[in-house]
Design an enzyme around this catalytic site. Structure first.
Site, PDB file in Angstrom:
ATOM      1  N   SER A 139       0.830  -1.196   0.000  1.00  0.00           N
ATOM      2  CA  SER A 139       0.000   0.000   0.000  1.00  0.00           C
ATOM      3  C   SER A 139       0.876   1.262   0.000  1.00  0.00           C
ATOM      4  CB  SER A 139      -0.965  -0.038   1.187  1.00  0.00           C
ATOM      5  OG  SER A 139      -2.040   0.860   1.005  1.00  0.00           O
TER       6      SER A 139
ATOM      7  N   ASP B 243      -5.460  -3.774  -2.416  1.00  0.00           N
ATOM      8  CA  ASP B 243      -4.421  -3.393  -1.458  1.00  0.00           C
ATOM      9  C   ASP B 243      -3.646  -4.589  -0.900  1.00  0.00           C
ATOM     10  OD1 ASP B 243      -3.297  -2.478   1.218  1.00  0.00           O
ATOM     11  OD2 ASP B 243      -4.192  -0.616   0.510  1.00  0.00           O
TER      12      ASP B 243
END
Length: 299
Positions: free
Chosen positions: A41, A155
């Site tokens: 991320s 993510d």
């Protein structure tokens, strides 16, 4: 004695991940330069900039953000599988003059993502750099998934919030891991706060979507009660809770030589305009362990 290969595992945490910049700055001041970088991320974004030699440009951009300049980045709308389209992120990466491909980076690098159909952990180690970073930062429910080679990716923090294993796969013998969310455990949603985390941004988005960001309270409640969480408050709290449980399990099974945990409880994953305080916290983390870090890494 031969110097070990130093790996950096930069964790997820949204805006709290700006602390990675401070960590890297302080490590540089100590003369510790990672040889390989893995990120989930926001860790993938900062890690990619570092591996590309563009950390100065990213820091300048991040520290210049304000609530109003964030809005073009978070192109809010109700369509697809997230509130934010992601075009602003790709534009930002292009503006940093990043290399086109991962293979062009100065350091071995992996961006961690999650393959949506089967829930598998994906390590993006080659191909288009912007696509890899865009996939890794696709916070579920907030940023729309990224299509990559026929697969929808989200993510990396969903499966590996602090990617020590990915750093080791790149050849790291000693790993410095950074957890931007260490201060969040046990305080995912503070009902005592006057404004929910991220509410400042909510005040600037289109009025038709503002209720997604604003907690509500019935005026005629017979008994005092906390406000009902908004969509965004709920989404951010759930992401924090989920990430914390997965993080604990992954780090217990594969502990790094050095673990740096940021204390940024008052910063939401969407508070991108608060980079200066996050960077300062990253510097503090390294200084707090500086005395023992070289021994822990085998330097």
């Amino acid at each position: 004695m031969t110097r070990p290969v130093i790996g950096l595992a930069l964790g997820s945490g949204g805006a709290r991940g700006w602390c990675h910049i401070g960590v890297l700055r302080e490590l540089e001041d100590m003369g510790i330069r990672p040889d390989v970088v893995a990120g989930s991320s926001m860790g993938a974004l900062v890690g990619a900039a570092y591996a590309a030699g563009k950390l100065d440009a990213l820091e300048d951009w991040a520290t210049g953000l304000t609530l109003r300049t964030i809005l073009p980045l978070i192109d809010v709308g109700i369509a697809g599988a997230g509130l934010v389209g992601g075009a602003g992120i790709l534009t930002m990466l292009k503006g940093l003059d990043m290399p086109e491909t991962i293979e062009e980076l100065a350091l071995p690098f992996a961006a961690v993502a999650t393959e949506l159909r089967h829930g598998r952990e994906i390590w993006l180690r080659k191909g288009k750099l912007a696509t890899a970073v865009r996939a890794s930062v696709s916070i579920p429910g907030l940023l729309r998934p990224q299509l990559h080679e026929g697969r929808w990716l989200i993510d990396g923090g969903v499966v590996n919030p602090v990617p020590v294993s990915a750093a080791r796969a790149l050849g790291a013998e000693s790993v410095i891991a950074v957890n931007p969310d260490a201060g969040i455990a046990g305080g995912f949603y503070d009902v005592a706060e006057a404004q929910p985390r991220g509410a400042a941004i909510g005040a600037l988005i289109p009025e038709a979507l503002r209720n997604l960001w604003t907690d509500s309270k019935e005026e005629n409640d017979a008994e005092p009660a906390p406000p009902e969480p908004s969509y965004m408050t709920l989404a951010m709290a759930v992401i924090d809770i989920m990430s914390e449980q997965i993080r604990r399990s992954r780090l217990a099974g594969d502990p790094p030589q050095v673990l740096l945990g940021a204390r940024l409880k008052g910063v939401s994953i969407m508070d991108l305009h608060r980079a200066p305080e996050c960077i300062a916290e990253g510097r503090r983390l390294v200084r707090a362990q500086a005395e023992h870090m070289a021994d822990a890494l085998g330097l």
